[in-house]
Design an enzyme around this catalytic site. Structure first.
Site, short mmCIF file in Angstrom:
data_model
loop_
_atom_site.label_atom_id
_atom_site.label_comp_id
_atom_site.label_asym_id
_atom_site.label_seq_id
_atom_site.Cartn_x
_atom_site.Cartn_y
_atom_site.Cartn_z
N ILE A 1 2.29 2.93 2.40
CA ILE A 1 3.46 2.86 3.27
C ILE A 1 4.49 1.89 2.69
CG2 ILE A 1 4.32 2.27 5.56
CD1 ILE A 1 1.55 3.15 6.64
N GLY B 1 0.85 -1.18 0.00
CA GLY B 1 0.00 0.00 0.00
C GLY B 1 0.88 1.23 0.00
N HIS C 1 4.57 2.97 19.27
CA HIS C 1 3.56 3.18 18.22
C HIS C 1 3.61 4.64 17.74
CE1 HIS C 1 -0.55 1.58 16.67
NE2 HIS C 1 0.01 2.36 15.77
N THR D 1 5.79 -2.05 11.77
CA THR D 1 5.26 -0.72 12.09
C THR D 1 3.80 -0.64 11.68
OG1 THR D 1 6.01 0.10 9.92
CG2 THR D 1 7.51 0.42 11.80
N SER D 2 3.14 -1.79 11.56
CA SER D 2 1.78 -1.85 11.04
C SER D 2 0.76 -2.09 12.14
CB SER D 2 1.69 -2.94 9.97
OG SER D 2 0.43 -2.95 9.37
N GLU E 1 -1.19 -2.66 23.91
CA GLU E 1 -0.44 -1.41 24.04
C GLU E 1 -0.96 -0.58 25.21
OE1 GLU E 1 -0.62 0.42 20.18
OE2 GLU E 1 0.69 -1.08 19.27
#
Length: 321
Positions: free
Chosen positions: A157, A155, A284, A235-236, A266
């Site tokens: 990113i 995508g 994040h 990082t997703s 998180e």
């Protein structure tokens, strides 16, 4: 005329953008900020939600039970991209529009991905700690230039990561359900299956949305396919990785290391991953740059105003779309 009530449970909405504030102010919108950590059993939150015309969502979940008391709500909008925390079906049943701000932080996340890749390969975090503690000597790391990068998810990113990786003369393998042959050719990306990427890449980076089919996509079997000198970067979404399987692989040195900006829970206060030296962790923060946050807030504010005045949001999310 009474002002429109805009509830925000995203602490960064309008924080870095005067333009977003002005968009709301000039359209008779009153912003009410409630930090996400104050949502549980908060009577003030419930009262504001019952009066709100729009709800800006950060990392908190939007459940069907929340919407039962949101009788005036016209739009729920994510201050960012991922909408997996929003009950789309419940919103659709109540005729509430759901929207987001896709692509506004793509460059920021791509930058961090490359940064984490280099930091993991060259042991930058460990070297910093050693130097501060009086150590002076070589810290041996892995090469990045000329190595093979596997990008799972092409995508916005993932594409940004590919463009940056070209500057490091990397061999790029790409996996996505939708092929863009022109983009792949222009950027030297070799289409590959998951198993090929896992077994041949020196660095593997994840850029997929969270769905039932992608949950725990990287588990024990997938980690076993990776080279012992390989690094995993995420990082997703934290849920893309089976963290117990990753913990075992890292402890047993089945892979060289990992760099994680996201976790299943998180903050990851009780995660054993935090104890490992071959893991780099960040909070994040992928999309958090001044430029990205400003643009995100402006798109969110404009979408809210659009809906309140009878127009479609800039980026509507459809159930099943």
């Amino acid at each position: 005329m009474n002002p429109y009530i805009v509830l925000s449970t995203s602490p960064t909405f309008t924080k870095y953008s005067d333009k977003a504030k002005k968009i709301l102010e000039t359209h008779n919108c009153q912003l009410v900020m409630i930090p996400p950590q104050e949502l549980k059993d908060n009577e003030h939150f419930k009262q504001v939600l019952s009066e709100a015309d729009a709800w800006v969502v950060g990392t908190n979940k939007v459940r069907a039970t929340d919407l039962e008391q949101a009788s005036k709500l016209k739009i729920i909008i994510k201050h960012g991209t991922g909408i997996d925390s929003i009950d789309l079906e419940a919103a659709a049943k109540r005729g509430i529009i759901v929207a987001n701000a896709p692509g506004t932080n793509a460059s920021a996340v791509a930058d961090l991905t490359i940064g984490l890749m280099i930091a993991a390969a060259r042991q930058i975090v460990a070297a910093d700690k050693k130097t501060r503690n009086g150590f002076w000597g070589p810290v041996i790391g892995f090469d990045v230039c000329g190595k093979t990068l596997g990008i799972i998810g092409l995508g916005q990113i993932g594409r940004g990561v590919a463009r940056r990786a070209r500057g490091f003369q990397m061999n790029i393998l790409g996996y996505d359900l939708v092929h863009d042959a022109e983009f792949e050719k222009e950027n030297g990306i070799q289409p590959a299956g998951l198993e090929e990427i896992l077994s041949t890449a020196d660095f593997i980076t994840l850029h997929l949305p969270l769905t039932e089919s992608t949950r725990n996509l990287i588990g024990a079997r997938e980690l076993a396919l990776m080279k012992e000198t390989a690094f995993l970067i995420n990082t997703s979404r934290g849920e893309l990785v089976d963290e117990e399987a990753l913990l075992k692989a890292l402890r047993n040195k089945k892979i060289a290391g990992a760099a994680l900006d996201v976790f299943q829970i998180e903050p990851p206060i009780n995660s054993n991953l935090l104890e490992l030296e071959n893991v780099i962790v960040t909070p994040h923060m992928g999309g958090y740059t001044y430029g990205a946050m400003s643009l995100t807030s402006e798109i969110v504010a404009q979408s809210i105003v659009n809906v309140l005045f009878g127009k479609p949001p800039l980026y509507e999310v459809k159930l099943g779309g």
